[in-house]
Design a protein around this motif. Structure first.
Motif, PDB file in Angstrom:
ATOM      1  N   GLU A  61      -2.485  -2.538 -17.580  1.00 41.21           N
ATOM      2  CA  GLU A  61      -1.349  -2.116 -16.667  1.00 41.21           C
ATOM      3  C   GLU A  61      -1.454  -1.069 -15.808  1.00 41.21           C
ATOM      4  N   SER A  62      -2.616  -0.348 -15.800  1.00 40.64           N
ATOM      5  CA  SER A  62      -2.858   0.587 -14.773  1.00 40.64           C
ATOM      6  C   SER A  62      -3.234  -0.201 -13.322  1.00 40.64           C
ATOM      7  N   LEU A  63      -3.502  -1.516 -13.409  1.00 41.78           N
ATOM      8  CA  LEU A  63      -3.982  -2.125 -12.072  1.00 41.78           C
ATOM      9  C   LEU A  63      -2.772  -2.074 -11.174  1.00 41.78           C
ATOM     10  N   ASP A  64      -3.032  -2.058  -9.881  1.00 37.80           N
ATOM     11  CA  ASP A  64      -1.782  -1.922  -8.856  1.00 37.80           C
ATOM     12  C   ASP A  64      -2.543  -2.330  -7.626  1.00 37.80           C
ATOM     13  N   GLY A  65      -1.853  -3.077  -6.725  1.00 44.36           N
ATOM     14  CA  GLY A  65      -2.283  -3.522  -5.497  1.00 44.36           C
ATOM     15  C   GLY A  65      -3.954  -3.874  -5.350  1.00 44.36           C
ATOM     16  N   HIS A  66      -4.100  -4.612  -6.663  1.00 39.16           N
ATOM     17  CA  HIS A  66      -5.460  -5.253  -6.759  1.00 39.16           C
ATOM     18  C   HIS A  66      -5.566  -6.762  -6.440  1.00 39.16           C
ATOM     19  N   VAL A  67      -6.653  -7.410  -6.780  1.00 35.78           N
ATOM     20  CA  VAL A  67      -6.642  -8.824  -6.277  1.00 35.78           C
ATOM     21  C   VAL A  67      -7.106  -9.396  -7.721  1.00 35.78           C
ATOM     22  N   LEU A  77       4.506   7.279 -16.629  1.00 34.07           N
ATOM     23  CA  LEU A  77       4.948   6.569 -15.201  1.00 34.07           C
ATOM     24  C   LEU A  77       3.324   5.988 -14.569  1.00 34.07           C
ATOM     25  N   ARG A  78       2.229   6.474 -15.210  1.00 36.38           N
ATOM     26  CA  ARG A  78       0.879   5.892 -14.715  1.00 36.38           C
ATOM     27  C   ARG A  78       0.647   4.390 -15.116  1.00 36.38           C
ATOM     28  N   ARG A  79       1.439   4.141 -16.187  1.00 44.56           N
ATOM     29  CA  ARG A  79       1.511   2.698 -16.885  1.00 44.56           C
ATOM     30  C   ARG A  79       2.766   1.911 -16.004  1.00 44.56           C
ATOM     31  N   GLY A  80       3.344   2.667 -15.295  1.00 43.86           N
ATOM     32  CA  GLY A  80       4.462   1.707 -14.659  1.00 43.86           C
ATOM     33  C   GLY A  80       5.806   1.560 -15.421  1.00 43.86           C
ATOM     34  N   LEU A  81       5.841   2.416 -16.706  1.00 42.36           N
ATOM     35  CA  LEU A  81       7.114   2.226 -17.466  1.00 42.36           C
ATOM     36  C   LEU A  81       8.327   2.744 -16.998  1.00 42.36           C
ATOM     37  N   ARG A  82       9.490   2.013 -16.927  1.00 46.07           N
ATOM     38  CA  ARG A  82      10.738   2.458 -16.503  1.00 46.07           C
ATOM     39  C   ARG A  82      11.391   3.136 -17.289  1.00 46.07           C
ATOM     40  N   ALA A  83      11.025   3.459 -18.695  1.00 51.63           N
ATOM     41  CA  ALA A  83      11.596   4.275 -19.499  1.00 51.63           C
ATOM     42  C   ALA A  83      10.971   5.649 -19.155  1.00 51.63           C
ATOM     43  N   GLY A 110       0.686  -1.204  -0.037  1.00 51.54           N
ATOM     44  CA  GLY A 110       0.132  -0.105   0.186  1.00 51.54           C
ATOM     45  C   GLY A 110       0.805   1.306   0.035  1.00 51.54           C
ATOM     46  N   VAL A 111       2.129   1.335   0.603  1.00 55.32           N
ATOM     47  CA  VAL A 111       2.851   2.323   0.820  1.00 55.32           C
ATOM     48  C   VAL A 111       3.449   2.426  -0.438  1.00 55.32           C
ATOM     49  N   GLU A 112       3.960   1.616  -1.332  1.00 58.19           N
ATOM     50  CA  GLU A 112       4.368   1.818  -2.449  1.00 58.19           C
ATOM     51  C   GLU A 112       3.522   2.020  -3.522  1.00 58.19           C
ATOM     52  N   GLN A 113       2.121   2.067  -3.630  1.00 55.08           N
ATOM     53  CA  GLN A 113       1.196   2.325  -4.276  1.00 55.08           C
ATOM     54  C   GLN A 113       0.993   3.609  -4.078  1.00 55.08           C
ATOM     55  N   VAL A 114       0.834   4.040  -2.911  1.00 60.31           N
ATOM     56  CA  VAL A 114       0.775   5.576  -2.776  1.00 60.31           C
ATOM     57  C   VAL A 114       1.868   6.327  -3.107  1.00 60.31           C
ATOM     58  N   VAL A 154      -0.032  -9.904 -11.979  1.00 63.22           N
ATOM     59  CA  VAL A 154       0.047 -10.760 -10.757  1.00 63.22           C
ATOM     60  C   VAL A 154       1.129 -10.271 -10.105  1.00 63.22           C
ATOM     61  N   ASP A 155       2.043  -9.892 -10.634  1.00 59.42           N
ATOM     62  CA  ASP A 155       3.509  -9.121  -9.735  1.00 59.42           C
ATOM     63  C   ASP A 155       2.928  -8.030  -9.091  1.00 59.42           C
ATOM     64  N   ARG A 156       2.051  -7.098  -9.513  1.00 60.80           N
ATOM     65  CA  ARG A 156       1.504  -6.075  -8.934  1.00 60.80           C
ATOM     66  C   ARG A 156       0.448  -6.325  -7.968  1.00 60.80           C
ATOM     67  N   ALA A 157      -0.141  -7.281  -7.893  1.00 61.72           N
ATOM     68  CA  ALA A 157      -1.217  -7.558  -7.104  1.00 61.72           C
ATOM     69  C   ALA A 157      -1.353  -7.730  -5.721  1.00 61.72           C
TER      70      ALA A 157
END
Length: 390
Positions: A237-243, A73-79, A5-9, A302-305
């Motif tokens: 790609e925008s999903l983060d901290g989901h189930v 960044l919203r899509r989590g792209l490293r570039a 949750g902290v990482e998501q915020v 799944v890695d961000r879930a």
């Protein structure tokens, strides 16, 4: 347990401040163009108005680039993270050079955003995935402009273009010609130059058409997907901290009800067309895919879930999902439901962190209630009321 949750915020805060810096850069840049007088700050007396105005133009451009990085960044792209880390010092310097009181918030926020982006680095770990058509479109655009610029510069002077003297002039002519704008301020004066200009027009219009197709195609696909209730790649790609709910069955329905009641983000993986139709009719996030396939799980993030839940009516299918997850994603929390009590131990051996048997829990509640345990009766009532409350 609170770390995800902290990482998501932190990730969301990084996107928010990047967008704010982008807006400030554009706004301050436009003000610098309108009023190029540098009269504020320690560098004001050393900056000529022409330099300040140039910083306004480049600042507005940098702001647009920063906005593009924010969407990345919203899509989590490293570039996008790398580009933002490069652009933040640029916006700070441009704000100093503009030497305007309006640029103070820009400089301050650019400096403060840098450590925030550094802390959130691990949040942005997705590679850029470009399709073949997009790569072809980019290559075509770059190749045509390089061809036009180099060719125009080679034909400068009496050989074809008397108004061309620098590479910037050549690039300007190539761009306005290939885009069919054609201001007419630079014209070919020889037959060779005219033939070359025709080739730039033909190749330029073709490259722009390819680029528009590559860019508008995914956008139109997203529109149709939204109208049909499907999830696009950008949505995934925008999903983060989901189930991630792997599979769908009778046991899954109360889980979806509870997640929806708690406003938790989730996505259901199922390959059954009838289940897909029902779930989409309820405006739930559904990915049509095999829940036991690792590629499908990766698409679902799944890695961000926060967790993966598998609770179909088939314990064997649930075990296969668990084994697939444990083989490639050891750190993900997995919760499973066992249809048969004897399969609880098997699901745990497969790698589930928690296994719950609804039949066992229901039986215990019934036995306690039969013995006069009012607490059990209340618990059973609460469980029965939850779906209606949702």
């Amino acid at each position: 347990m609170d770390l995800p949750g902290v990482e998501q915020v932190t990730g969301r805060a990084a996107v928010a401040v990047t967008l704010t810096v982008a807006a400030l850069s554009v706004g301050v840049g436009i003000l610098g163009i309108v009023d190029p007088t540098a009269n504020f700050g320690p560098l004001a007396e050393h900056i000529p108005p022409a330099i300040s105005q140039t910083a306004g133009f480049t600042g507005a451009l940098t702001g647009f680039l920063m906005a593009m990085s924010a969407f990345g960044l919203r899509r989590g792209l490293r570039a996008a993270w790398y580009s933002t880390m490069v652009l933040l010092p640029v916006t700070a310097v441009q704000g100093l050079v503009q030497a305007s009181p309006y640029s103070v918030p820009l400089v301050v926020l650019s400096v403060l955003s840098f450590p925030l982006l550094a802390v959130a680095r691990d949040r942005f770990d997705q590679p850029i995935s470009l399709s073949t058509s997009q790569l072809a479109a980019g290559g075509a655009l770059f190749g045509v402009q390089a061809y036009g610029t180099i060719g125009t510069y080679a034909l400068r002077g009496e050989r074809g273009f008397t108004d061309i003297s620098t590479m910037l002039d050549a690039f300007y002519y190539s761009l306005v010609t290939s885009s069919t704008v054609g201001y007419g301020d630079i014209t070919p004066v020889t037959q060779e130059a005219r033939l070359f200009s025709l080739s730039v027009v033909v190749l330029g219009t073709a490259s722009f058409a390819i680029a528009l197709t590559a860019l508008l195609g995914p956008a139109l696909e997203a529109r149709f997907a939204s109208a049909l209730g499907r999830m696009t790649q950008s949505d995934l790609e925008s999903l983060d901290g989901h189930v991630v709910v792997a599979g769908y069955g009778d046991l899954t329905e109360p889980i979806l009800t509870e997640l929806a009641a708690r406003n938790r983000e989730f996505v259901v993986l199922t390959s059954d067309d009838r289940d897909v139709s029902v779930l989409r009719g309820r405006n739930l996030n559904v990915l049509v895919a095999d829940p036991a396939d690792d590629d499908s799980l990766q698409r679902a993030g799944v890695d961000r879930a926060r967790a993966v839940v598998t609770a179909t009516n088939d314990d064997g299918e649930d075990a296969l999902v668990i084994l697939t997850i444990r083989e490639n994603h050891q750190d993900v929390r997995v919760v499973a439901a066992a249809s048969d009590q004897e399969n609880e131990a098997k699901l745990r051996r497969a790698g589930a962190d928690t296994v719950i048997s609804p039949a066992v829990i229901g039986g215990r509640l019934i036995a306690r209630s039969a013995l006069g345990d009012q607490t059990a009766e209340q618990e059973a009532a609460d469980v029965g009321d939850e779906p209606d409350a949702a």
